[in-house]
Design a protein around this motif. Structure first.
Motif, PDB file in Angstrom:
ATOM      1  N   GLN A 135     -74.629   0.772  -3.246  1.00 49.15           N
ATOM      2  CA  GLN A 135     -75.886   0.993  -3.953  1.00 49.15           C
ATOM      3  C   GLN A 135     -76.101  -0.230  -4.825  1.00 49.15           C
ATOM      4  N   ALA A 136     -77.044  -1.067  -4.460  1.00 55.75           N
ATOM      5  CA  ALA A 136     -77.203  -2.353  -5.129  1.00 55.75           C
ATOM      6  C   ALA A 136     -77.577  -2.169  -6.593  1.00 55.75           C
ATOM      7  N   VAL A 137     -76.715  -2.654  -7.480  1.00 64.18           N
ATOM      8  CA  VAL A 137     -77.002  -2.702  -8.903  1.00 64.18           C
ATOM      9  C   VAL A 137     -76.626  -4.113  -9.354  1.00 64.18           C
ATOM     10  N   PRO A 138     -77.444  -5.124  -9.000  1.00 66.97           N
ATOM     11  CA  PRO A 138     -77.023  -6.505  -9.127  1.00 66.97           C
ATOM     12  C   PRO A 138     -76.582  -6.937 -10.511  1.00 66.97           C
ATOM     13  N   GLU A 139     -77.171  -6.373 -11.555  1.00 67.01           N
ATOM     14  CA  GLU A 139     -76.810  -6.819 -12.891  1.00 67.01           C
ATOM     15  C   GLU A 139     -75.753  -5.936 -13.539  1.00 67.01           C
ATOM     16  N   GLY A 140     -75.330  -4.873 -12.862  1.00 64.92           N
ATOM     17  CA  GLY A 140     -74.377  -3.969 -13.497  1.00 64.92           C
ATOM     18  C   GLY A 140     -73.029  -3.902 -12.833  1.00 64.92           C
ATOM     19  N   VAL A 141     -72.857  -4.545 -11.707  1.00 64.49           N
ATOM     20  CA  VAL A 141     -71.602  -4.439 -10.967  1.00 64.49           C
ATOM     21  C   VAL A 141     -70.643  -5.520 -11.425  1.00 64.49           C
ATOM     22  N   TYR A 142     -69.414  -5.139 -11.687  1.00 60.67           N
ATOM     23  CA  TYR A 142     -68.355  -6.102 -11.952  1.00 60.67           C
ATOM     24  C   TYR A 142     -67.315  -5.935 -10.857  1.00 60.67           C
ATOM     25  N   LEU A 143     -66.666  -7.029 -10.508  1.00 56.80           N
ATOM     26  CA  LEU A 143     -65.689  -6.966  -9.433  1.00 56.80           C
ATOM     27  C   LEU A 143     -64.489  -6.144  -9.885  1.00 56.80           C
ATOM     28  N   ALA A 144     -64.078  -5.208  -9.062  1.00 65.65           N
ATOM     29  CA  ALA A 144     -62.933  -4.359  -9.377  1.00 65.65           C
ATOM     30  C   ALA A 144     -61.998  -4.332  -8.174  1.00 65.65           C
ATOM     31  N   ARG A 145     -60.812  -3.840  -8.404  1.00 61.26           N
ATOM     32  CA  ARG A 145     -59.804  -3.761  -7.353  1.00 61.26           C
ATOM     33  C   ARG A 145     -59.484  -2.305  -7.056  1.00 61.26           C
ATOM     34  N   ALA A 146     -58.790  -2.116  -5.938  1.00 56.75           N
ATOM     35  CA  ALA A 146     -58.444  -0.753  -5.536  1.00 56.75           C
ATOM     36  C   ALA A 146     -57.622  -0.066  -6.620  1.00 56.75           C
ATOM     37  N   ARG A 147     -56.741  -0.822  -7.286  1.00 59.19           N
ATOM     38  CA  ARG A 147     -55.910  -0.180  -8.319  1.00 59.19           C
ATOM     39  C   ARG A 147     -56.763   0.273  -9.507  1.00 59.19           C
ATOM     40  N   HIS A 148     -57.850  -0.447  -9.800  1.00 60.16           N
ATOM     41  CA  HIS A 148     -58.750  -0.022 -10.876  1.00 60.16           C
ATOM     42  C   HIS A 148     -59.425   1.296 -10.517  1.00 60.16           C
ATOM     43  N   VAL A 149     -59.914   1.377  -9.274  1.00 62.75           N
ATOM     44  CA  VAL A 149     -60.589   2.592  -8.819  1.00 62.75           C
ATOM     45  C   VAL A 149     -59.626   3.770  -8.839  1.00 62.75           C
ATOM     46  N   GLN A 150     -58.386   3.535  -8.396  1.00 58.59           N
ATOM     47  CA  GLN A 150     -57.389   4.607  -8.374  1.00 58.59           C
ATOM     48  C   GLN A 150     -57.045   5.064  -9.792  1.00 58.59           C
ATOM     49  N   ALA A 151     -56.924   4.099 -10.726  1.00 55.44           N
ATOM     50  CA  ALA A 151     -56.615   4.464 -12.106  1.00 55.44           C
ATOM     51  C   ALA A 151     -57.744   5.291 -12.723  1.00 55.44           C
ATOM     52  N   LEU A 152     -58.986   4.884 -12.470  1.00 52.39           N
ATOM     53  CA  LEU A 152     -60.125   5.647 -12.985  1.00 52.39           C
ATOM     54  C   LEU A 152     -60.181   7.042 -12.385  1.00 52.39           C
ATOM     55  N   SER A 153     -59.794   7.144 -11.118  1.00 46.52           N
ATOM     56  CA  SER A 153     -59.759   8.459 -10.479  1.00 46.52           C
ATOM     57  C   SER A 153     -58.739   9.366 -11.160  1.00 46.52           C
ATOM     58  N   ARG A 154     -57.589   8.797 -11.521  1.00 44.19           N
ATOM     59  CA  ARG A 154     -56.570   9.594 -12.222  1.00 44.19           C
ATOM     60  C   ARG A 154     -57.071  10.008 -13.605  1.00 44.19           C
ATOM     61  N   VAL A 155     -57.799   9.121 -14.268  1.00 42.18           N
ATOM     62  CA  VAL A 155     -58.384   9.478 -15.563  1.00 42.18           C
ATOM     63  C   VAL A 155     -59.296  10.696 -15.396  1.00 42.18           C
ATOM     64  N   GLY A 156     -60.128  10.658 -14.355  1.00 42.27           N
ATOM     65  CA  GLY A 156     -61.039  11.770 -14.104  1.00 42.27           C
ATOM     66  C   GLY A 156     -60.305  13.072 -13.863  1.00 42.27           C
ATOM     67  N   GLU A 157     -59.212  13.018 -13.102  1.00 35.74           N
ATOM     68  CA  GLU A 157     -58.423  14.222 -12.824  1.00 35.74           C
ATOM     69  C   GLU A 157     -57.827  14.794 -14.109  1.00 35.74           C
ATOM     70  N   HIS A 158     -57.312  13.914 -14.973  1.00 30.41           N
ATOM     71  CA  HIS A 158     -56.732  14.390 -16.236  1.00 30.41           C
ATOM     72  C   HIS A 158     -57.804  14.988 -17.148  1.00 30.41           C
TER      73      HIS A 158
END
Length: 468
Positions: A392-415
């Motif tokens: 979903q193009a959000v050209p001014e709001g996207v920052y480059l992230a890595r798989a480990r960042h996404v996984q960590a955020l997912s764990r935050v959500g679960e907690h």
């Protein structure tokens, strides 16, 4: 494993090969004796000086710019010397060797080695020291490597936003809100006799709901950033002569795969990375799926299934000109059955009907029709692939992230989900609520490196280039 962080280090900081300018970088404590012998004099802080770089005999190895960045105002937070010379590999190797040689020589004024312990830097060690000395956090350090490796303009701009601290600031905002919520819970646990419901008065439920909403927005942008960095693997599958190689060529805009009317022409995997709106898609053409007595073709089919099983999306290509044939339809049905058995749950399979130009009056019941020859449907397919990827193009709001960042955020959500359940139970589960909030904060801290294991840091920085 982390390198010894107290040793002075040196490395060639520019890419290998010839160029107009090459840089040798030194980082450590008390570089003045080394600077004096190589440059022939001391240097003014953060001021470029044009001078000869001298060998052991006092002869010039090269003439160039020398810059001294005293600690802590440097990239690594230590004293840093940059020697900017002509970019020939021999010149840079001579400068590197001279730095190492001069470091162990005795200084005339003290009789001691000028820079004891100087060694060649390991990959990523300069950036690792910048992280350890508080110049950047871990997410920013990773953004440096991502900016160097960026393959599209969108990826480079997003990596730049991460390097400037945009992603880290979002994480810090979440962490601060989480710490405030933890404080309220701990206050309730520490002072139960006061009969004051800290959580209700402070609207803890509302704060937690707001935190979850903020986390959701960060997760969405992080997923987009991870997609910009990693892309997805798209495998083209189907019977022989269905037009798979032609489709790859059409998507790539180049003649990458051999195309012929002879079934079984493609016997090995052909892959190409294409870019759609800055998102990298790794498209793989495979051998036609069928039973065969030809040993080479059997190997090609086996490799095709191996690629399919590791795909993020599969383009199942059907031939419109043969769609009415009973045998052809049965073979397609057999392939579809095998796809459902071999593919992990959730991997999308797009039904595509090729050769629309040769059968214009025939249309598929489901899926998309296209023609690699005329280009019909190719642009629509590109947009569909973006949808499949979740872009979903959000050209001014996207920052480059890595798989480990996404996984960590997912764990935050679960907690946080578990924390909301414990909060609803009030006094009976406040200890569990406090623990879930603590675990959520730990997961957030892993992203910026404020909490993390040494082996994680070693893996991250070892993937950097030498001299960075």
């Amino acid at each position: 494993m982390l390198a010894r962080t107290t040793d002075p280090i040196v490395a060639i900081a520019t890419a290998s090969g010839r160029g107009a300018v090459g840089i040798v970088r030194v980082s450590g404590a008390r570089l003045a004796p080394l600077i004096s012998v190589i440059c022939g004099r001391s240097l003014k802080p953060r001021e470029a000086s044009y001078l000869p770089f001298r060998d052991a005999g006092g002869e010039a190895i090269d003439h160039g710019l020398a810059i001294h960045f005293p600690a802590p105002h440097s990239y690594t937070g230590e004293d840093v010397l940059e020697l900017q010379a002509h970019g020939g590999p021999v010149v840079l190797q001579l400068l590197l060797a001279r730095c190492l040689e001069a470091a162990v020589e005795s200084d005339a004024s003290t009789g001691q080695p000028r820079l004891p312990g100087l060694r060649v830097a390991q990959p990523g060690e300069f950036s690792q020291r910048a992280f350890l000395n508080g110049k950047i956090d871990l997410a920013q350090a990773e953004a440096i490597a991502d900016l160097i490796d960026a393959s599209t303009e969108a990826a480079a701009r997003s990596a730049g936003r991460s390097l400037s601290g945009a992603f880290s600031q979002e994480i810090h905002t979440l962490r601060d809100a989480l710490i405030h919520l933890r404080m309220l819970v701990e206050a309730t646990l520490d002072f139960p006799e006061e009969e004051i419901d800290f959580l209700q008065k402070a609207d803890a439920e509302g704060q937690l709901a707001t935190l979850q909403a903020q986390l959701g927005a960060v997760q969405q942008r992080a997923r987009q950033g991870a997609l910009l960095r990693e892309g997805i693997k798209v495998v083209i599958a189907g019977q022989p002569n269905a037009g798979k190689s032609s489709l790859l060529n059409a998507l790539a805009g180049a003649e990458l795969a051999i195309v012929s009317p002879i079934p079984g022409t493609t016997r090995d995997v052909v892959s190409q990375t294409i870019q759609i709106q800055g998102v990298p898609l790794h498209v793989v053409d495979t051998a036609g799926l069928r039973e065969s007595t030809d040993l080479v073709e059997q190997i090609g089919v086996a490799r095709a299934w191996g690629q399919i099983e590791g795909a993020d999306a599969v383009l199942f290509l059907h031939d419109l000109t043969r769609s009415a044939g009973t045998d052809y339809a049965q073979a397609d049905a057999d392939i579809l059955r095998l796809l459902s058995e071999k593919l992990p749950a959730g991997v999308p399979v797009l039904d595509l009907w090729s050769k629309q130009d040769a059968a214009p009056s025939t249309g598929p019941v489901t899926g998309m029709s296209l023609s690699a020859k005329t280009g019909f449907g190719i642009e629509a397919l590109r947009q569909r692939l973006l949808e499949v990827a979740g872009w979903q193009a959000v050209p001014e709001g996207v920052y480059l992230a890595r798989a480990r960042h996404v996984q960590a955020l997912s764990r935050v959500g679960e907690h946080l989900i578990l924390a909301a359940e414990h909060l609803a139970a009030r006094a009976q589960s406040l200890d569990l609520l406090a623990e879930e909030l603590r675990l959520a904060q730990n997961a957030l801290n892993e992203i910026t490196g404020e909490f993390g294991a040494d082996d994680l840091l070693g893996v991250i920085f070892s993937r950097f280039c030498i001299g960075k």
